[in-house]
Design a protein around this motif. Structure first.
Motif, PDB file in Angstrom:
ATOM      1  N   PRO A  70       0.928  -1.214   0.037  1.00 20.79           N
ATOM      2  CA  PRO A  70       0.022  -0.013   0.078  1.00 20.79           C
ATOM      3  C   PRO A  70       0.819   1.335   0.039  1.00 20.79           C
ATOM      4  CG  PRO A  70      -0.451  -1.613   1.895  1.00 20.79           C
ATOM      5  CD  PRO A  70       0.695  -1.970   1.173  1.00 20.79           C
ATOM      6  N   ILE A  71       0.403   2.405  -0.538  1.00 22.68           N
ATOM      7  CA  ILE A  71       1.359   3.586  -0.508  1.00 22.68           C
ATOM      8  C   ILE A  71       1.435   4.073   0.762  1.00 22.68           C
ATOM      9  CG2 ILE A  71      -0.697   5.161  -0.836  1.00 22.68           C
ATOM     10  CD1 ILE A  71       1.005   6.478  -2.947  1.00 22.68           C
ATOM     11  N   GLU A  72       0.910   3.638   1.654  1.00 26.72           N
ATOM     12  CA  GLU A  72       1.048   4.267   2.873  1.00 26.72           C
ATOM     13  C   GLU A  72       2.312   3.560   3.740  1.00 26.72           C
ATOM     14  OE1 GLU A  72      -3.389   4.246   2.613  1.00 26.72           O
ATOM     15  OE2 GLU A  72      -1.984   3.008   2.177  1.00 26.72           O
ATOM     16  N   GLU A  73       2.845   2.519   2.887  1.00 28.73           N
ATOM     17  CA  GLU A  73       4.086   1.952   3.472  1.00 28.73           C
ATOM     18  C   GLU A  73       5.024   2.028   2.652  1.00 28.73           C
ATOM     19  OE1 GLU A  73       2.602  -2.037   4.192  1.00 28.73           O
ATOM     20  OE2 GLU A  73       1.197  -1.782   5.258  1.00 28.73           O
ATOM     21  N   ASP A  85       6.917   4.591   1.981  1.00 31.35           N
ATOM     22  CA  ASP A  85       8.165   5.564   2.143  1.00 31.35           C
ATOM     23  C   ASP A  85       9.551   4.987   2.427  1.00 31.35           C
ATOM     24  OD1 ASP A  85       9.261   8.157   2.872  1.00 31.35           O
ATOM     25  OD2 ASP A  85       9.200   7.778   4.934  1.00 31.35           O
ATOM     26  N   ALA A  91      -2.930   3.607  -5.447  1.00 28.58           N
ATOM     27  CA  ALA A  91      -2.847   3.107  -4.263  1.00 28.58           C
ATOM     28  C   ALA A  91      -2.020   1.783  -3.629  1.00 28.58           C
ATOM     29  CB  ALA A  91      -4.225   2.604  -4.129  1.00 28.58           C
ATOM     30  N   ALA A 129       0.927   9.106  -5.230  1.00 24.78           N
ATOM     31  CA  ALA A 129      -0.451   9.219  -5.046  1.00 24.78           C
ATOM     32  C   ALA A 129      -1.263  10.179  -5.906  1.00 24.78           C
ATOM     33  CB  ALA A 129      -0.639   9.771  -3.591  1.00 24.78           C
ATOM     34  N   PRO A 148       9.210  11.632   0.753  1.00 23.79           N
ATOM     35  CA  PRO A 148       7.858  12.216   0.917  1.00 23.79           C
ATOM     36  C   PRO A 148       7.527  12.819  -0.483  1.00 23.79           C
ATOM     37  CG  PRO A 148       9.235  12.869   2.705  1.00 23.79           C
ATOM     38  CD  PRO A 148      10.180  12.075   1.919  1.00 23.79           C
ATOM     39  N   VAL A 157       6.482   9.720  -2.600  1.00 22.69           N
ATOM     40  CA  VAL A 157       5.260   9.049  -2.331  1.00 22.69           C
ATOM     41  C   VAL A 157       4.007  10.042  -2.716  1.00 22.69           C
ATOM     42  CG1 VAL A 157       3.844   8.282  -0.162  1.00 22.69           C
ATOM     43  CG2 VAL A 157       6.261   7.721  -0.395  1.00 22.69           C
TER      44      VAL A 157
END
Length: 419
Positions: A26-29, A31, A168, A163, A156, A159
């Motif tokens: 997932p894009i949240e992970e 970085d 995603a 997005a 940052p 990422v």
């Protein structure tokens, strides 16, 4: 015994090393992860002509002369809520930053240059050229554009770009798993009580931090005593976990209680070399160990696999260990993670004299600062390989080749920057 040159040692360590396969996260992970494939935009950004300022969407022809025309305000366009209509002659639409520019308008009259009249109409107090303050559709990127290249380590901004491009989930290179074993009856963990003959284990934390800075995940197998069976069991745990690299700390020299090398050989390691022509760090060991693992410790679905675990046996002295990790572990982890590692070597001038060198390449802890004619390198007077204080204070290593003659202050030198 002829010692292996440093450059040849690195070539052997990196020989045959290929980047690890990709995995979806997932894009949240994402970085800090490395893209396993080029990333193309799934949409256009901005998707429409958008205002870059708060003001009024108008026709440039109507504001060629300040205050010449009263413009009737016929509506409003806001971000997420566009004006559904067209701007005609002597008309304006109130608009806000990021909002779609209405059909018919070709410029933005910023609100500071518009006088609002009693009847709700406006007059321009300044002329505005066509296209002013408008972000055209696709200004940033267009659907299908490659916005991030394969091998890019995401930060940052990367990422955020991924997005914005509509992703995603991202395909990233699997993180190298580095297992670390510290050996020695004399070692205790930080915070534990030390016996009269014990010291605090520090190497593992420094090596782990360095490997993580290159994108690795760490499997800390803790402290293992000077016992062949315990060492073998720890090596087996590293192999079972599917470690790509096993780092052992200490116990690989020639003493009667230096048991690591033999334990690794008994476990099936193919020894490539042991001892290299460098200071600090002469007793560096490298080999390969074929293994079969059940699964990655961070995965519940990875099938059984076989592979090669590369083994780096680092010296026990903390400075030797960390200098060797800079030279050999960092580039190994980087290559496994689909990244290139280029040592930051620079030219400098010596601030103090250095004696002639012997047959090993020397890495001398130093402080490097900018001077009027370039970098000035000041070596620390004490270079004992147990002294972490000087390594922590150093921002570079002066690199001296085997057989280098004595050098006077003002002599040219090479420095390997550490930070």
């Amino acid at each position: 015994m002829t010692l292996l040159p440093v450059d040849e040692a690195l070539e052997r360590i990196l020989d045959g090393v290929k980047a690890l396969p990709g995995e979806m996260v997932p894009i949240e992970e994402a970085d800090g992860r490395v893209l396993a494939a080029p990333l193309s935009a799934m949409r256009t950004q901005p998707p429409f002509d958008a205002s870059a300022m708060d003001g009024y969407a108008v026709r440039a022809a109507d504001v060629e002369t300040p205050r010449a025309v009263r413009l009737r305000v016929i509506g409003e366009s806001a971000a997420g809520n566009r004006f559904h209509g067209a701007v005609g002659a002597s008309e304006a639409v109130r608009i806000f930053t990021g909002a779609p520019v209405p059909e018919g308008a070709d410029t933005i009259l910023i609100q500071e240059n518009a006088d609002l009249l009693d009847d709700g109409s406006i007059e321009a107090t300044s002329t505005v050229a066509s296209g002013r303050h408008i972000r055209r559709a696709g200004l940033d990127f267009v659907e299908g554009d490659v916005v991030l290249e394969q091998g890019r380590r995401l930060g940052p901004a990367g990422v955020g770009l991924a997005a914005a491009a509509g992703h995603a989930m991202l395909s990233v290179t699997e993180r190298p798993l580095v297992a670390i074993i510290a050996t020695g009856d004399e070692l205790v963990r930080p915070g534990e009580a030390c016996g009269p003959d014990q010291i605090v284990a520090s190497n593992g934390f420094a090596i782990g931090a360095l490997a993580k800075s290159e994108g690795a995940q760490i499997l800390d197998l803790g402290i293992v005593g000077d016992d062949s069976a315990e060492i073998t069991a720890a090596v087996q745990r590293a192999a079972a976990a599917g470690a790509h690299v096993l780092v052992t700390l200490g116990g690989a020299s020639v003493g009667a209680r230096d048991l690591v090398r033999q334990a690794l050989l008994d476990a099936g390691m193919s020894l490539d070399f042991w001892k290299i022509a460098m200071r600090p760090g002469k007793p560096l060991m490298f080999g390969r160990l074929e293994h079969r693992n059940s699964r990655n410790p961070d995965s519940t679905s990875r099938p059984d696999t076989t592979g090669t675990m590369r083994v780096l046996g680092l010296p026990g002295n903390p400075v030797s260990s960390l200098v060797c990790a800079h030279l050999f572990l960092r580039p190994l982890v980087a290559r496994l993670g689909q990244r290139s590692h280029t040592p930051d070597l620079r030219a400098a001038v010596l601030a103090s004299a250095l004696r002639e060198n012997d047959d090993r390449r020397d890495y001398i802890r130093a402080s490097v600062a900018s001077g009027p004619e370039g970098l000035i390198a000041t070596p620390f007077s004490l270079q004992d390989s147990s002294m972490l204080t000087t390594l922590a204070a150093a921002n570079a290593l002066i690199v001296r080749e085997p057989g280098a003659p004595a050098a006077e202050p003002g002599s040219r030198c090479r420095v390997l920057m550490l930070a």
